[in-house]
Design a protein around this motif. Structure first.
Motif, PDB file in Angstrom:
ATOM      1  N   GLU A 103       0.765  -1.235   0.080  1.00 58.90           N
ATOM      2  CA  GLU A 103      -0.043   0.092   0.030  1.00 58.90           C
ATOM      3  C   GLU A 103       0.760   1.315   0.024  1.00 58.90           C
ATOM      4  OE1 GLU A 103      -2.330  -0.227   3.453  1.00 58.90           O
ATOM      5  OE2 GLU A 103      -3.745  -1.988   2.604  1.00 58.90           O
ATOM      6  N   ARG A 104       2.003   1.279   0.708  1.00 58.39           N
ATOM      7  CA  ARG A 104       2.825   2.236   0.822  1.00 58.39           C
ATOM      8  C   ARG A 104       3.575   2.665  -0.240  1.00 58.39           C
ATOM      9  NH1 ARG A 104       5.748   2.910   6.659  1.00 58.39           N
ATOM     10  NH2 ARG A 104       6.267   4.987   6.650  1.00 58.39           N
ATOM     11  N   ALA A 105       4.053   1.420  -1.060  1.00 55.69           N
ATOM     12  CA  ALA A 105       4.845   1.600  -2.321  1.00 55.69           C
ATOM     13  C   ALA A 105       3.927   2.262  -3.305  1.00 55.69           C
ATOM     14  CB  ALA A 105       5.404   0.250  -2.645  1.00 55.69           C
ATOM     15  N   ALA A 106       2.572   1.619  -3.628  1.00 50.81           N
ATOM     16  CA  ALA A 106       1.495   2.417  -4.354  1.00 50.81           C
ATOM     17  C   ALA A 106       1.486   3.926  -4.125  1.00 50.81           C
ATOM     18  CB  ALA A 106       0.224   1.483  -4.479  1.00 50.81           C
ATOM     19  N   MET A 107       1.317   4.086  -2.867  1.00 53.40           N
ATOM     20  CA  MET A 107       1.070   5.635  -2.597  1.00 53.40           C
ATOM     21  C   MET A 107       2.254   6.526  -3.286  1.00 53.40           C
ATOM     22  SD  MET A 107       0.285   7.150   0.992  1.00 53.40           S
ATOM     23  CE  MET A 107       1.974   7.218   1.891  1.00 53.40           C
ATOM     24  N   ILE A 108       3.518   6.074  -2.815  1.00 57.00           N
ATOM     25  CA  ILE A 108       4.781   6.677  -3.059  1.00 57.00           C
ATOM     26  C   ILE A 108       4.893   6.728  -4.557  1.00 57.00           C
ATOM     27  CG2 ILE A 108       7.313   6.744  -3.282  1.00 57.00           C
ATOM     28  CD1 ILE A 108       7.185   5.650  -0.290  1.00 57.00           C
ATOM     29  N   SER A 109       4.815   5.663  -5.150  1.00 56.48           N
ATOM     30  CA  SER A 109       4.706   5.489  -6.959  1.00 56.48           C
ATOM     31  C   SER A 109       3.548   6.372  -7.569  1.00 56.48           C
ATOM     32  CB  SER A 109       4.418   4.158  -7.447  1.00 56.48           C
ATOM     33  OG  SER A 109       5.536   3.265  -6.861  1.00 56.48           O
ATOM     34  N   ALA A 110       2.697   6.672  -6.919  1.00 56.42           N
ATOM     35  CA  ALA A 110       1.582   7.426  -7.203  1.00 56.42           C
ATOM     36  C   ALA A 110       1.994   9.033  -7.269  1.00 56.42           C
ATOM     37  CB  ALA A 110       0.064   7.380  -6.902  1.00 56.42           C
ATOM     38  N   ALA A 111       2.436   9.316  -6.035  1.00 57.58           N
ATOM     39  CA  ALA A 111       3.074  10.589  -5.812  1.00 57.58           C
ATOM     40  C   ALA A 111       4.244  11.037  -6.889  1.00 57.58           C
ATOM     41  CB  ALA A 111       3.641  10.791  -4.452  1.00 57.58           C
ATOM     42  N   LEU A 112       4.997  10.264  -7.200  1.00 59.90           N
ATOM     43  CA  LEU A 112       6.309  10.412  -7.974  1.00 59.90           C
ATOM     44  C   LEU A 112       5.654  10.304  -9.662  1.00 59.90           C
ATOM     45  CD1 LEU A 112       8.854   8.259  -6.625  1.00 59.90           C
ATOM     46  CD2 LEU A 112       8.808  10.582  -6.381  1.00 59.90           C
TER      47      LEU A 112
END
Length: 405
Positions: free
Chosen positions: A101-110
């Motif tokens: 979940e955290r990785a998906a959030m970071i990828s979306a922000a980038l």
């Protein structure tokens, strides 16, 4: 741990790491017993297949540093603590569904970073840095350029003011070098990221910090601040070293001579060769065994720390012929990691744009650039983790600055 463990320190990491990794592999095999600062035991995974196994099995080889069986021997001021991550609630040490979940959030922000804007920022900051030295006819492309460019671009993308850049560079370098100022560097970076989030919570903007807050999936502000620290550290120093190591290669290897005089086709080739042969991130801490197991013929105990020997695996003779240059389209190196904890693809793309733009601006702006010292006089920073130059002195024909020139 075996009595013949190898200290993970010393001048060979600066001078001849490739030879050191070959000797480790010859004497100890694909999984080498090593000693960290203070005599703390760990395993360095140098085999390509073994590293693929470790990074591809997050259940057996966990990112949860609480599993470490050496915590009772670690002092509070241990300089490698920022690299190990005890009690740091960042994405690096989150596991399972919560990590995904955290990785998906970071990828979306980038992914929200506009590619054209990224290129513009990279070119503008690169030109400003070259403007500061181009009239002198000489420069240190590490201290004057490579060490300043990525953090300036990332600070703008993330939402940090330009004025914070120099202090962030110092803090990041102190933290990553793992020496006496490591804890202080980590503290400065943590404060800067917490202040950024507080400001963006009040005044959202079109930046990575604001998108992390807007796309939050139930994480605390402290957890998001920790992730920003990871993103800043992982995005700045390795990218700076990617620029420096690539420029060193192009200035010392005659295969790239044409690029120094107007050609650009081999910039990408040089950058990819560096990821294979001279990767900025040499070793990474780490993974922890969740149970007793065997790896590379070694008996690994539950709670043992395994360090990821990225450069050692890249040069593993089981997959490489010594001296061969696997460049061009071959991206099967470990320089961005592997598995669910690898560097997110949007982050890789951002780093590549910053690095390639930085190299191209140097070649465009500084005609007849050449090393100002013999190639064998170049030295590396004393870190077993990252491999970068201390200086890259060059000379060139002085030219006027673009702004006001």
């Amino acid at each position: 741990m075996t009595p013949d463990a190898v200290p993970l320190s010393g001048p060979e990491f600066q001078t001849e790491p490739a030879r050191l990794y070959r000797r480790m592999r010859s004497e100890h095999g694909a999984v080498t017993p090593v000693l960290l600062d203070g005599g703390i035991p760990a395993w360095l995974v140098l085999g390509y297949r073994e590293l693929h196994q470790v990074t591809g099995d997050p259940v057996l080889f966990s990112r949860d540093s609480d599993l470490w069986n050496q915590w009772e021997n670690i002092p509070d001021d241990w300089p490698l603590l920022p690299m190990i991550g005890h009690k740091q609630p960042s994405i690096l040490y989150t596991v399972g569904e919560r990590h995904r979940e955290r990785a998906a959030m970071i990828s979306a922000a980038l992914e929200g970073v506009d590619p054209a804007e990224l290129r513009r920022h990279s070119e503008r900051f690169a030109d400003e840095l070259i403007d500061a030295v181009c009239a002198e006819g000489e420069a240190d492309l590490i201290g004057d350029y490579a060490m300043l460019l990525p953090v300036r671009v990332l600070a703008r993308l993330y939402g940090v003011s330009d004025e914070e850049g120099p202090a962030l560079v110092t803090a990041l370098n102190d933290m990553i070098d793992g020496r006496e100022r490591a804890i202080a560097g980590q503290a400065h970076l943590a404060t800067a990221m917490a202040e950024l989030l507080a400001a963006r919570r009040e005044r959202p903007a079109d930046d990575v910090a604001s998108r992390l807050l807007a796309g939050n999936r139930g994480f605390t502000d402290q957890e998001i601040a920790e992730d920003l620290m990871v993103m800043m550290a992982a995005g700045h120093q390795p990218t700076a070293d990617w620029i420096g190591n690539s420029l060193r290669l192009m200035l010392t290897d005659e295969r790239f001579a044409a690029s120094l005089f107007g050609g650009r086709n081999s910039v990408a080739e040089a950058m990819n060769e560096v990821l294979w042969e001279d990767t900025p991130t040499q070793n990474v801490a780490g993974r922890w065994a969740t149970r007793d197991t065997r790896l590379g013929g070694r008996r690994i105990r539950a709670g043992d720390l395994l360090l990821l020997g990225l450069q050692g695996a890249n040069s593993d003779p089981q997959v490489r012929t010594h001296g061969s240059a696997l460049t061009g389209g071959n991206n099967a190196h470990f320089s961005f990691g592997h598995g669910e904890h690898r560097c997110p693809f949007p982050a890789q793309e951002i780093a590549e744009v910053i690095a390639r733009t930085g190299i191209e601006v140097v070649l465009d702006r500084l005609p007849d650039i050449d090393l100002a010292v013999p190639a064998d006089a170049l030295t590396r920073r004393p870190s077993p983790w990252l491999r970068g130059l201390t200086e890259l002195p060059v000379r060139f024909t002085a030219t006027p600055a673009l702004k006001g020139g």
